[in-house]
Design a protein around this motif. Sequence first.
Motif, short mmCIF file in Angstrom:
data_model
loop_
_atom_site.label_atom_id
_atom_site.label_comp_id
_atom_site.label_asym_id
_atom_site.label_seq_id
_atom_site.Cartn_x
_atom_site.Cartn_y
_atom_site.Cartn_z
N ARG A 127 49.87 74.44 -7.47
CA ARG A 127 50.11 74.74 -8.78
C ARG A 127 51.65 75.19 -8.97
NH1 ARG A 127 46.66 73.29 -11.75
NH2 ARG A 127 44.73 73.85 -10.60
N PRO A 131 53.61 72.31 -11.17
CA PRO A 131 53.06 73.11 -12.85
C PRO A 131 52.19 72.22 -13.39
CG PRO A 131 55.12 73.66 -12.08
CD PRO A 131 55.03 72.30 -11.18
N ALA A 132 52.33 70.79 -13.75
CA ALA A 132 51.86 70.02 -14.41
C ALA A 132 50.62 69.43 -13.96
CB ALA A 132 52.97 68.98 -14.75
N PHE A 236 59.10 67.39 -15.59
CA PHE A 236 57.81 67.99 -15.36
C PHE A 236 57.60 67.99 -13.84
CE2 PHE A 236 54.88 64.52 -14.69
CZ PHE A 236 55.15 63.59 -15.09
N CYS A 237 58.02 67.23 -13.16
CA CYS A 237 57.52 67.13 -11.63
C CYS A 237 58.76 66.82 -10.78
CB CYS A 237 56.71 65.76 -11.58
SG CYS A 237 56.08 65.66 -10.04
N GLN A 252 58.75 61.48 -10.56
CA GLN A 252 59.82 61.25 -11.75
C GLN A 252 61.09 61.35 -11.16
OE1 GLN A 252 59.67 64.86 -14.36
NE2 GLN A 252 60.39 63.44 -15.98
N PHE A 293 48.02 63.90 -13.62
CA PHE A 293 49.10 64.68 -14.75
C PHE A 293 48.74 64.38 -16.08
CE2 PHE A 293 51.35 64.05 -10.71
CZ PHE A 293 51.82 65.66 -10.48
N VAL A 295 50.01 65.20 -18.85
CA VAL A 295 51.07 64.78 -19.81
C VAL A 295 51.59 63.56 -19.64
CG1 VAL A 295 52.51 65.15 -17.50
CG2 VAL A 295 53.56 65.60 -19.92
#
Lengths: 384, 472
Positions: A127, A131-132, A236-237, A252, A293, A295
């Motif tokens: 994590r 984090p996502a 986010f990644c 990403q 993910f 998101v």
Amino acid sequence: MALLARADVVVVGGGLHGCSAALHCALRGLSVVVVEKNTVARHASGVNAGGVRRLGRHPAEIPISVFSMKLWHRIAELVDDDCGFQPAPQIKVAETEAELAALSERAALVRGLGYEHEELLDQARLRELLPAVAEHCVGGLASMGDGYAVPYLTTFAFQRKARALGVRFFEETRAQELTRDGTVWRLSTDRGTVEAETLVNCGGAWANLVAARLGEPAPVEAIAPMMLVTARLPHFCDAVVGATGRPLSFKQMPNGTVVIGGGRRGVADPETDRTDLRFAELRLTARTAAEVFPVMAGATIVRGWAGIEGRMPDDIPVIGPSTTEERVFHAFGFSAHGFQLGPGVGSIMAELVATGATQAPIAPFSIGRFQGGGSLAAATAPVH
Amino acid sequence: MRCDLAVIGAGPAGLAAATRAAEAGLAVELFDEQPAPGGQIYRAIETVPAPRRALLGPDYAAGAALAAAFRASGAGYRPGALVWNVDSQLNVDFSQDGRSRQCRARAVVVATGAIERPTPLPGWTLPGVTTAGALQILLKAQGLVPAEGVVLAGSGPLLLLLAEQLTRAGAAPRAIVETVPRGRLSAAARHLPAALRAPGYLAKGLAMLRALKRAGVPFHRGAEALAIEGADHAEALSFTAGGRRQRIESRLIALHQGVVPNQQMTRLLRCEHRWSDGQRCFLPVVDDWFESSVEKVFVAGDGAGIGGAKSAALRGRLAALGALRRLGAGEDKRLAGEAAALRGALDKDGAVRPLLEALYAPSAQILAPADDTLICRCEEVTAGALRKAVALGCPGPNQAKSFLRCGMGPCQGRLCGLAVSEVIAAERGEPQQTIDYYRIRPPLKPLPLAELAAFDVGDDAGDEAGDDQDAA
């Protein structure tokens, strides 16, 4: 037929492996001609997902992958271009305790072979790095010093540097008949004949056209690994992410777009050079991405694509000398994970061409494994 | 879900094709992005209030009959449906009401029409800059006209038609700045005798020009070196005409350089395309039934080459006959007879085209944009950056994607494709045909990932059985 070119080495196939072999041969002072039926990087080399990954390699591939990784980290010194290479962790996510246990075994296996690049991640560490990632993910396996690059730019950079060193590229030139005249290979093409002492077969999905002519047919299957790219999302990644129990490769890009791949296959037609996407399969890719993910559930797909790649039945490549003819070397069938190996295997091929031998442990990749006897247990060990 | 013939697009070509095929008994599904039939040319034709209909003129009103015939034909109709993929097996993947489904077709008519040619020139991406086509859609669909005098700039019949329509609507443009070079008219005049064979067009054109003159709309001819000024928003159009630099203030500027076939669908299907010097764009290769190089894929309407609304309907009907013939759904002799009559009418209606093409050929400025002009607006790539990539060895549009990301944004290259092919062709000194165009990949338009995840390909048994009943 008219003579098109004469050189020390003729390379069939202008993908990354062909360009890399040509470049490394040129670095050793050899004269080289590359014959490519379409344009350089037209197929898998130009449109793959761009992962530069040691993580999760077949044990037989680990030594050459580790060697190649060293070249990647100073790729600009080799080809005068950074190839869009970005160092980044490669992480394989475990979605269940059983998957985490399998990754743990895998980590122990790699350590047992004497390599340190793969490390097991517990849930907290996972994590921290991602984090996502979805709540249900329990851990993972990471190779922190891996990364990704831009496939077309990479292959083109290899071509450009090779060209600067005198390599001649004949694109839109289709290899046809292969005959031997004493110590000279005579390769006819639809634009004339190429003569060379040594032939290097980097024909990818089409490599068997050469191998079969040498009397050592290789069961290369043409496949079309599919990819999707999204519109830009907030960052986010930072890592290149794969799943353990189902196909996924995910990253990403610096501009915010997300490239999703992972090996689900479309339809490849090597005769016409065409691929068709299968959205019934890609919807599974979309589901996996959104499940790993969350998101991604709000992302928008902008485009999908596929490139034709050569796959071997045991999912590891053919690398090494012909078993039927002198002065022929193969490097093909990378089975959808050859991009990272490009710089290293090109160097090994040049060593083979120039000296006839290499220190690299390439025995498991011999084309002989498909010619009846001489089965190599190591080459068919399961991959985790 | 299955059908005999999938028609994509509900403009004149699509409506005519669907109507004719349904009348012959084929199971037809017509897919269209808009909520009602008409396409761009007959936008809102079923609901337009009478005063607006009068203002838009009799050519527009003629679309009502096509829409009515379609409604009566029994053809299946899917409004608000975005077709985002057609694969080589002719499976049509579409999104409707936020849900994606698949329809398996035996033949396809691509009737996706035309798009406005990209017009890369300084300032063209500023807010306040639009296209003549976009303004005309607002007028047709919502009855909206610019509150402030718009400056119309470029070339082509649509520019003049829009000017006249806006004038009649009481929103006369502040000025028309036409980029047709001096001397072009006399050069185009050799096509005049042929053009006279096509009924009505020239008289209408002259009447339009007279009306604009009467209304006192300033008309600047032979304009060159157009530039839109403004920091965060368009403020003025400057240009050179009559030997001097001029400047017209306006916060709304509409550009136009003619229309070209929307190639996205035919490229996706890998139909063969050929460069047309006359239309200065790529055209899908079609036979005299408007069947493309891909068997059972027909291309009707402006998508097969710009021919206008009348020709589009004729082509649509012809494509439907072609599909009937291919699917063995009509008697060959009767189909051939009907087709011959349609071809005769097409020949006559199309006679005006060479004149229009010669007169309104795109301006040199947009074909060779200056180095600092943006060419790909999604990824903000300039013409100069593209030229540099070519100098490095970038051989074509597909490689330019990898070099620069141009054409990789959400528009999938619709707004830059032709300009990119033109610039690379000029830099390499090779014909556009050799340079070719972007390979187009699905989805044709952005698709929510969650919708793809829920994509219904009709592969479960219950669904299949239900569909078969539908088709029966």
